[in-house]
Design a protein around this motif. Sequence first.
Motif, mmCIF file in Angstrom:
data_model
loop_
_atom_site.group_PDB
_atom_site.id
_atom_site.type_symbol
_atom_site.label_atom_id
_atom_site.label_comp_id
_atom_site.label_asym_id
_atom_site.label_seq_id
_atom_site.Cartn_x
_atom_site.Cartn_y
_atom_site.Cartn_z
ATOM 1 N N SER A 152 22.152 0.049 -9.801
ATOM 2 C CA SER A 152 20.951 0.132 -10.621
ATOM 3 C C SER A 152 20.667 -1.128 -11.418
ATOM 4 C CB SER A 152 21.067 1.323 -11.581
ATOM 5 O OG SER A 152 22.218 1.188 -12.406
ATOM 6 N N ARG A 190 22.795 -4.523 -6.907
ATOM 7 C CA ARG A 190 22.059 -3.445 -6.250
ATOM 8 C C ARG A 190 22.090 -3.696 -4.749
ATOM 9 N NH1 ARG A 190 16.576 -4.004 -9.585
ATOM 10 N NH2 ARG A 190 17.480 -6.041 -10.045
ATOM 11 N N LYS A 238 20.468 2.711 -0.327
ATOM 12 C CA LYS A 238 20.560 1.972 -1.578
ATOM 13 C C LYS A 238 21.732 2.446 -2.438
ATOM 14 C CE LYS A 238 16.499 1.418 -3.630
ATOM 15 N NZ LYS A 238 15.199 1.804 -4.238
#
Length: 345
Positions: free
Chosen positions: A59, A91, A56
């Motif tokens: 944000s 994101r 990942k």
Amino acid sequence: METALHEHRLALRMRPGRKRDFSPVLWSQYFESMEDVVVENETDLLNCSYTFRIYKSGSEGPVLLLLHGGGHSALSWAVFTSAIISRIQCRIVALDLRGHGETKVRNPEDLSAETMSKDVGNVVEALYGDLPPPIMLIGHSMGGAIAVHTAVANLVPSLLGLCMIDVVEGNVKSGQIRNLESARVSMVGQVKQCEGAASPECPKAIVEGIIEEEEEEEEDDEGGGSVNKRKKEDDTETKKEHLYTWRIELAKTEKYWDGWFRGLSNLFLSCPTPKLLLLAGVDRLDKDLTIGQMQGKFQMQVLPQCGHAVHEDAPDKVAEAVATFLIRHRFTEPIGGFQCVFPAC
């Protein structure tokens, strides 16, 4: 023959100006975090928990859920991730599909479109519950097919958009990476040490061996030869010399190809969300997509001088195309002074 090949490789390594760094690069150079998402499989009679490896970054903004091609892993999106994060608010969630990378399921050999698309839906639910943020599915090759099947089955209720990268019905080529930077981070996710190997193989040799195979192929092509080495042929050679092989043999997935790709173009066109198609060449277009593109049913961009792994060979160009698409549809905002130029089609 093997002696001649070995001497040729030595000559390549000793050639002036060819010293290059093949050492692997950690995922953390490109992604902010890594985690294993636990999915409870209710249909599994043994009540097994499956873990899906994801990487990942970012944000805020829409989620770009990245699905890799057959034989690849989520690490194939590493350089693209750095490129897209620097251009727009978004994101990133890059997923190792079942049977690939570090994802662990009880039946990894089940690579049917139905099963893998359900996996994607289950991961989204495990991550975000009943109220997922806006999500854009982006898939390369096999991953692009799975993205379409996931969208058609409405397994991502907050679907914002859909992007296929070099996916056309019947296209099952894997192709090797031409971009050394991407290869250094992604190849480790594609290969593994052969069973029975006497000692661990240096990761650097894994990347170097793959890149050299690609360079030899390009040199033969420039000289007028036609050398189209496939993964099955490479397996035998690499087992002998480097003690590593591919994590997944694409030939064994052939029974699923029809389910992945048959009717895919029409399924893609039927998705009501905004759509983007990125291709390495116009020869990938079939009749249905050609008509659909002329009717303005999706946005298309051709990125020439790329191999099949378009997002690895030209990560900046793919990032620019995706960023422009998202900004055009007002799904996100540019950052870092990014200026997009809207394509004519």
